[in-house]
Design a protein around this motif. Sequence first.
Motif, mmCIF file in Angstrom:
data_model
loop_
_atom_site.group_PDB
_atom_site.id
_atom_site.type_symbol
_atom_site.label_atom_id
_atom_site.label_comp_id
_atom_site.label_asym_id
_atom_site.label_seq_id
_atom_site.Cartn_x
_atom_site.Cartn_y
_atom_site.Cartn_z
ATOM 1 N N ILE A 39 80.431 31.885 58.964
ATOM 2 C CA ILE A 39 80.520 31.439 60.341
ATOM 3 C C ILE A 39 79.501 30.314 60.517
ATOM 4 C CG2 ILE A 39 81.218 33.717 61.178
ATOM 5 C CD1 ILE A 39 78.346 34.119 62.177
ATOM 6 N N HIS A 40 79.618 29.549 61.593
ATOM 7 C CA HIS A 40 78.617 28.526 61.882
ATOM 8 C C HIS A 40 77.532 29.123 62.773
ATOM 9 C CE1 HIS A 40 79.361 24.552 60.261
ATOM 10 N NE2 HIS A 40 80.660 24.726 60.419
ATOM 11 N N ALA A 41 76.289 29.055 62.335
ATOM 12 C CA ALA A 41 75.177 29.537 63.160
ATOM 13 C C ALA A 41 75.106 28.797 64.486
ATOM 14 C CB ALA A 41 73.863 29.384 62.401
ATOM 15 N N ALA A 63 75.841 32.821 57.634
ATOM 16 C CA ALA A 63 75.818 31.767 58.645
ATOM 17 C C ALA A 63 75.492 30.424 58.006
ATOM 18 C CB ALA A 63 74.802 32.097 59.732
ATOM 19 N N VAL A 64 76.330 29.455 58.277
ATOM 20 C CA VAL A 64 76.086 28.092 57.823
ATOM 21 C C VAL A 64 75.089 27.450 58.779
ATOM 22 C CG1 VAL A 64 77.126 25.835 57.422
ATOM 23 C CG2 VAL A 64 78.395 27.921 56.833
ATOM 24 N N THR A 65 74.052 26.876 58.232
ATOM 25 C CA THR A 65 73.022 26.252 59.068
ATOM 26 C C THR A 65 73.350 24.772 59.261
ATOM 27 O OG1 THR A 65 71.658 26.054 57.070
ATOM 28 C CG2 THR A 65 71.233 27.937 58.530
ATOM 29 N N VAL A 66 72.959 23.931 58.320
ATOM 30 C CA VAL A 66 73.250 22.498 58.390
ATOM 31 C C VAL A 66 74.012 22.112 57.129
ATOM 32 C CG1 VAL A 66 72.261 20.169 58.459
ATOM 33 C CG2 VAL A 66 71.227 22.019 59.808
ATOM 34 N N LEU A 67 75.169 21.513 57.296
ATOM 35 C CA LEU A 67 75.989 21.132 56.147
ATOM 36 C C LEU A 67 75.197 20.249 55.184
ATOM 37 C CD1 LEU A 67 79.314 20.251 58.021
ATOM 38 C CD2 LEU A 67 78.795 22.363 56.767
ATOM 39 N N THR A 68 75.438 20.422 53.894
ATOM 40 C CA THR A 68 74.687 19.660 52.903
ATOM 41 C C THR A 68 75.055 18.182 52.887
ATOM 42 O OG1 THR A 68 76.280 20.332 51.208
ATOM 43 C CG2 THR A 68 74.258 21.619 51.377
ATOM 44 N N ARG A 70 67.138 31.393 62.423
ATOM 45 C CA ARG A 70 66.551 32.443 63.257
ATOM 46 C C ARG A 70 67.594 33.036 64.201
ATOM 47 N NH1 ARG A 70 61.569 33.796 63.552
ATOM 48 N NH2 ARG A 70 60.884 31.849 62.562
ATOM 49 N N VAL A 71 68.381 32.180 64.831
ATOM 50 C CA VAL A 71 69.440 32.664 65.712
ATOM 51 C C VAL A 71 70.388 33.586 64.950
ATOM 52 C CG1 VAL A 71 71.501 31.960 67.012
ATOM 53 C CG2 VAL A 71 69.362 30.699 67.294
ATOM 54 N N ALA A 72 70.804 33.149 63.771
ATOM 55 C CA ALA A 72 71.772 33.920 62.999
ATOM 56 C C ALA A 72 71.218 35.259 62.538
ATOM 57 C CB ALA A 72 72.240 33.102 61.796
ATOM 58 N N LEU A 73 70.034 35.238 61.955
ATOM 59 C CA LEU A 73 69.482 36.456 61.366
ATOM 60 C C LEU A 73 69.071 37.471 62.427
ATOM 61 C CD1 LEU A 73 67.395 34.866 58.485
ATOM 62 C CD2 LEU A 73 69.622 36.002 58.309
ATOM 63 N N ASP A 112 74.039 38.515 57.703
ATOM 64 C CA ASP A 112 73.436 39.100 56.502
ATOM 65 C C ASP A 112 72.688 38.065 55.677
ATOM 66 O OD1 ASP A 112 74.608 41.898 56.539
ATOM 67 O OD2 ASP A 112 76.430 40.684 56.642
ATOM 68 N N GLY A 113 73.026 36.817 55.886
ATOM 69 C CA GLY A 113 72.398 35.779 55.095
ATOM 70 C C GLY A 113 72.803 34.422 55.601
ATOM 71 N N LEU A 114 72.484 33.414 54.811
ATOM 72 C CA LEU A 114 72.618 32.029 55.236
ATOM 73 C C LEU A 114 73.229 31.189 54.127
ATOM 74 C CD1 LEU A 114 68.985 31.766 56.585
ATOM 75 C CD2 LEU A 114 71.024 32.018 58.026
ATOM 76 N N VAL A 115 73.884 30.123 54.546
ATOM 77 C CA VAL A 115 74.277 29.060 53.627
ATOM 78 C C VAL A 115 73.396 27.867 53.961
ATOM 79 C CG1 VAL A 115 76.133 27.578 52.808
ATOM 80 C CG2 VAL A 115 76.638 29.920 53.541
ATOM 81 N N CYS A 116 72.687 27.363 52.981
ATOM 82 C CA CYS A 116 71.743 26.276 53.238
ATOM 83 C C CYS A 116 71.672 25.372 52.021
ATOM 84 C CB CYS A 116 70.361 26.826 53.556
ATOM 85 S SG CYS A 116 69.617 27.727 52.182
ATOM 86 N N SER A 117 71.092 24.203 52.198
ATOM 87 C CA SER A 117 70.945 23.293 51.066
ATOM 88 C C SER A 117 69.763 23.734 50.199
ATOM 89 C CB SER A 117 70.712 21.860 51.555
ATOM 90 O OG SER A 117 69.338 21.589 51.697
#
Length: 240
Positions: free
Chosen positions: A94-96, A123-128, A153-156, A161-166
């Motif tokens: 999902i998008h954070a 949660a996707v934070t900022v696209l790479t 922070r909003v997502a967690l 459960d976790g994040l997608v990040c660069s």
Amino acid sequence: MPLIRRPQSGRQQIIAAIDTADPARAAALCRALAPEVGLLKIGLELFVAAGPAAVRDAAARAPVFLDLKFHDIPNTVAGAVRSAAALGPAMLTIHAAGGAPMVQAARRAAEEAGGADRPAILAVTVLTSLDAATLAATGVAGGPAQQVLRLARVALENGADGLVCSPQEVSRLRDAFGDEPMLVVPGIRPAGSPAGDQARTATPAEALAAGADWLVLGRPLTGAADPAAAARAVAAELPR
């Protein structure tokens, strides 16, 4: 499938991105790569072309990371998560930036649909593909690092459960949130590989050293003459 656990080491840490609109090519890539990686990623390109059947076919071979990046009003996202969970993915995105109510709705829907066997919500934070200048043009000040921390922070705090990040944000996220969040990291390029349209990249070893759990690789695997051999070569370079 029970909520996915962190990989131990080696090939289980690799997620192969099956990014193609050709179902036959996707099937061939899944056959070749499933024995060599931890998960198969089904994203928008293949899902729009082939639909739920692509997810089911991939899930018959390996756990699936369903990367559709849901971003809508909470009720709509909840319905999408319920439908997605029925396909049996191990993870979905999902998008954070959808905000706290949307993240909460996604988590509730996943639990209602799957209980203990629910997919992990990432949660996707900022696209790479985004850098500071691109973010600034959309009204986001402070650059990618600050925005990643805000959205993480909003997502967690609301059930992700976790994040997608660069790769560049992994160590900052570990410092801020500790070891608990799952971190899935795209923008991975083996040494010598072109960056393509990714603005924030790292090698597999660099991302793992920073604290990544899973590494998403697309073109370095799927564009290789022998995708399975390319995956084995990446796995051979990972810490054991």
